[in-house]
Design an enzyme around this catalytic site. Structure first.
Site, PDB file in Angstrom:
ATOM      1  CD  GLU A 142      39.185 -24.083 -95.133  1.00 16.17           C
ATOM      2  OE1 GLU A 142      37.963 -24.557 -95.203  1.00 16.17           O
ATOM      3  OE2 GLU A 142      39.324 -22.965 -94.380  1.00 16.17           O
ATOM      4  CG  HIS A 176      43.646 -21.595 -88.130  1.00 16.62           C
ATOM      5  ND1 HIS A 176      43.950 -20.490 -88.565  1.00 16.62           N
ATOM      6  CD2 HIS A 176      42.834 -22.063 -89.133  1.00 16.62           C
ATOM      7  CE1 HIS A 176      43.680 -20.119 -89.904  1.00 16.62           C
ATOM      8  NE2 HIS A 176      42.998 -21.331 -90.128  1.00 16.62           N
TER       9      HIS A 176
END
Length: 216
Positions: free
Chosen positions: A89, A14
């Site tokens: 994550e 990202h």
């Protein structure tokens, strides 16, 4: 599952967030992109992927990844899009929201650093737990590649996920596996049944976007 499935897997991180700039552990906190700061990297990534057609797209369900996917404009109306929590994550537990200086003197944090990320984080995950959910995702992706005939797949995810995938496919160390925001890796993979790499073997890899000297 049938062996010898070939797929080109493009995995990107990202764009920049406020917590990235502050060097805070984000983990699974749902932190948005920092705009306009993130725009430069996102536009470079969009340019790098322009003209590529993906058979399927997977993205972490956290908003910084969903926003990144919107910015890079890689999805077409007919492209299957999968929100995938297993691409989140690493769960940093008690470390989330903190910076190195707030953690550096804690014995459990020093032990985690010294273990190259293998130890369980207090209130969070271990590297083995992250690998387990990535194994499950890769297994399911293999089933989709077989069922639908996918040849090129995009995944939008996080730095820790890409680090683990690089350890798996490129056999590099934990500290060498990082990528910057709005960058990633391209892997050409073959599925050879169940083996010590979870069925997938990497034939070759490259950076995304490609460095200028690799395009000469």
């Amino acid at each position: 599952m049938v062996d010898d499935l070939d797929v080109e897997l493009v995995v990107v991180r990202h764009g920049i967030t406020a917590w990235n700039l502050a060097r805070r552990y984000q983990g699974q906190r749902d932190i948005p992109l920092l705009l306009p700061d993130a725009e430069e990297g996102l536009l470079l990534l969009r340019k790098a992927l322009a003209g590529e057609r993906f058979d399927a797209i997977y993205t972490s369900d956290l908003q910084r990844c969903r926003q990144t996917l919107e910015w890079i404009q890689a999805a077409r109306p007919d492209t299957p899009l999968n929100l995938e929590p297993r691409l989140r994550e690493l769960d940093f537990g008690e470390y989330e929201g903190k910076v190195y200086d707030e953690l550096k003197d804690l014995p459990h944090y020093r032990a985690w650093i010294d273990s190259a990320g293998e130890l369980q984080i207090p209130g969070g995950e271990s590297a083995a737990e992250l690998r387990s959910r990535l194994d499950a995702w890769l297994f399911d992706m293999a089933a989709s590649v077989q069922r639908h005939g996918y040849r090129k797949v995009l995944a939008v995810t996080h730095g820790g996920v890409i680090r683990e995938l690089r350890r798996r496919f490129e056999t590099i160390g934990f500290w060498e596996g990082g990528v910057h925001q709005a960058q990633g890796r391209r892997w050409w993979l073959t599925h050879h049944g169940m083996n010590d790499k979870g069925g997938w073997l990497c034939r070759c890899s490259s950076a995304v976007p490609e460095p200028a000297n690799e395009r000469l």
